[in-house]
Design a protein around this motif. Structure first.
Motif, PDB file in Angstrom:
ATOM      1  N   ALA A  67       0.849  -1.189   0.000  1.00  0.00           N
ATOM      2  CA  ALA A  67       0.000   0.000   0.000  1.00  0.00           C
ATOM      3  C   ALA A  67       0.884   1.238   0.000  1.00  0.00           C
ATOM      4  O   ALA A  67       1.814   1.351   0.823  1.00  0.00           O
ATOM      5  N   ASN A  69       0.823   5.051   0.625  1.00  0.00           N
ATOM      6  CA  ASN A  69       0.062   6.179   1.150  1.00  0.00           C
ATOM      7  C   ASN A  69       0.583   7.458   0.506  1.00  0.00           C
ATOM      8  O   ASN A  69       1.699   7.897   0.760  1.00  0.00           O
ATOM      9  N   MET A  77      -3.777   6.210   6.896  1.00  0.00           N
ATOM     10  CA  MET A  77      -2.527   5.640   7.407  1.00  0.00           C
ATOM     11  C   MET A  77      -2.781   4.784   8.638  1.00  0.00           C
ATOM     12  O   MET A  77      -2.173   3.720   8.808  1.00  0.00           O
ATOM     13  N   LEU A  80      -4.135   1.460   7.498  1.00  0.00           N
ATOM     14  CA  LEU A  80      -3.075   0.629   6.930  1.00  0.00           C
ATOM     15  C   LEU A  80      -2.199   0.032   8.029  1.00  0.00           C
ATOM     16  O   LEU A  80      -1.841  -1.155   7.988  1.00  0.00           O
ATOM     17  N   LYS A  81      -1.859   0.828   9.015  1.00  0.00           N
ATOM     18  CA  LYS A  81      -1.001   0.342  10.102  1.00  0.00           C
ATOM     19  C   LYS A  81      -1.677  -0.748  10.924  1.00  0.00           C
ATOM     20  O   LYS A  81      -0.999  -1.596  11.521  1.00  0.00           O
ATOM     21  N   GLN A  88       2.748  -4.345   3.352  1.00  0.00           N
ATOM     22  CA  GLN A  88       3.895  -3.440   3.361  1.00  0.00           C
ATOM     23  C   GLN A  88       3.391  -2.043   3.044  1.00  0.00           C
ATOM     24  O   GLN A  88       2.565  -1.864   2.139  1.00  0.00           O
ATOM     25  N   ILE A  89       3.876  -1.039   3.773  1.00  0.00           N
ATOM     26  CA  ILE A  89       3.397   0.330   3.603  1.00  0.00           C
ATOM     27  C   ILE A  89       4.539   1.218   3.136  1.00  0.00           C
ATOM     28  O   ILE A  89       5.635   1.198   3.706  1.00  0.00           O
ATOM     29  N   ASP A  91       5.143   5.272   2.621  1.00  0.00           N
ATOM     30  CA  ASP A  91       4.545   6.576   2.940  1.00  0.00           C
ATOM     31  C   ASP A  91       5.295   7.644   2.159  1.00  0.00           C
ATOM     32  O   ASP A  91       6.518   7.775   2.290  1.00  0.00           O
ATOM     33  N   GLN A 118      -8.204   2.039  -4.256  1.00  0.00           N
ATOM     34  CA  GLN A 118      -8.553   2.036  -2.839  1.00  0.00           C
ATOM     35  C   GLN A 118     -10.047   1.870  -2.563  1.00  0.00           C
ATOM     36  O   GLN A 118     -10.433   1.537  -1.447  1.00  0.00           O
TER      37      GLN A 118
END
Length: 332
Positions: A67, A69, A77, A80-81, A88-89, A91, A118
């Motif tokens: 993802a 952000n 966010m 997602l967290k 996996q993020i 940012d 999304q």
């Protein structure tokens, strides 16, 4: 192999027939390669959890979800967290979906790459079926499936999009030049090698046509298959960023001109008149939109570009004349 690709294009299968055909190639999905799912996120909190869950609940066994952000200012966010190590993020500062998708692919480890917007939802078997098709047709670079429409509440508004526009499969560049029938990036799975060969998403394109631009550049390299199954719920709501009809005209004109710059003229010599005509029509549509908006300079520029392609176009000459007598308005 060429006959098989053409067969998929020519045949219009029922759901039962489609399932039967899929059973012939199911074994290819069992040769599991990692699939990387790229989800660009910008202020997507209302529908984001449904979207991510649909990517994580796939029947295909090897999936990584990345993802990106893109500078969200809402609770995206935090959502997602909450998935911890299941996704996996990345940012980043707000840069638009093209750069977000490209940055996601940069860290992707999969042989295949799929994109998920999304606010859309995948059926659980989406990745399994598309991976099987690409395994079965080793020369194919990418595949796209069909979609059903849903509203902001998840209610089905149309059972399938296949009833509205023709779908092409195999060598589809000619059909894409005539118009984009791949509604959303959420429908597509491609080989990572195809993405790299095409150069990824072009961030200079208007964000409502960056995917159309990439599909054409991939189609210029090899087969792009139609998966005759409805495997995606495509959501329409008040915050969609896909652009209005007029904005799509602007984006399509950019994408077609970009294709003209990159296309192998010798290989696709027969398509050049069609490409020129499509560029003319989209440029003329763009000029008309700018004139209605009172954007005088852009209207004049676009009409002149249309006339460079069709010097005898009465429509373009009349539009240019009308544009000369309007006052410039600042877009709101």
């Amino acid at each position: 192999m060429r006959w098989q690709i053409r067969y998929i294009y020519n045949m219009r299968l029922s759901p039962d027939q489609c399932a039967t055909r899929h059973s012939d190639i199911t074994s290819f999905a069992m040769i599991s390669s990692l699939i990387s799912v790229i989800v660009p996120v910008y202020n997507g909190s209302p529908y984001l959890r449904e979207c991510i869950d649909s990517a994580l609940n796939q029947t295909y066994p090897l999936v990584e979800v990345i993802a990106v952000n893109d500078g969200s200012k809402d609770s995206s966010m935090e959502i997602l967290k909450s998935y911890r190590d299941r996704i996996q993020i990345i940012d980043q500062r707000n840069s638009g979906p093209a750069i977000a998708r490209n940055n996601g692919v940069k860290v992707a480890r999969g042989e295949f790459v799929a994109f998920l917007d999304q606010d859309d939802i995948w059926d659980n078997s989406k990745l399994e079926h598309q991976a099987a098709l690409l395994r079965y047709h080793a020369s194919a670079l990418a595949t796209y499936c069909d979609h059903r429409g849903i509203d902001e509440y998840g209610k089905v508004t149309s059972p399938t999009g296949a009833l509205y526009d023709p779908r092409a499969s195999g060598q589809i560049l000619e059909y894409l030049i005539r118009g984009n029938f791949i509604l959303s990036a959420s429908l597509v799975m491609l080989r990572r090698t195809a993405f790299d060969l095409a150069g990824g998403f072009d961030a200079s394109q208007p964000h409502w046509a960056d995917d159309y631009d990439l599909w054409m550049r991939i189609a210029a390299q090899g087969p792009f298959l139609y998966q005759n199954e409805t495997l995606v719920s495509y959501r329409r709501h008040g915050s969609n960023t896909s652009g209005s009809g007029a904005e799509m005209l602007i984006g399509n004109a950019h994408a077609l001109r970009n294709l003209e710059q990159h296309l192998d003229k010798q290989t696709y010599q027969k398509l050049l008149p069609l490409l020129s005509d499509s560029i003319y029509r989209s440029t003329l549509g763009t000029a008309w939109y700018y004139r209605l908006q009172g954007r005088r300079k852009l209207a004049i520029q676009s009409y002149r570009a249309a006339l460079a392609l069709r010097p005898t176009s009465l429509t373009a000459w009349l539009g240019l004349a009308r544009s000369l007598f309007i006052s410039e308005r600042t877009p709101t």
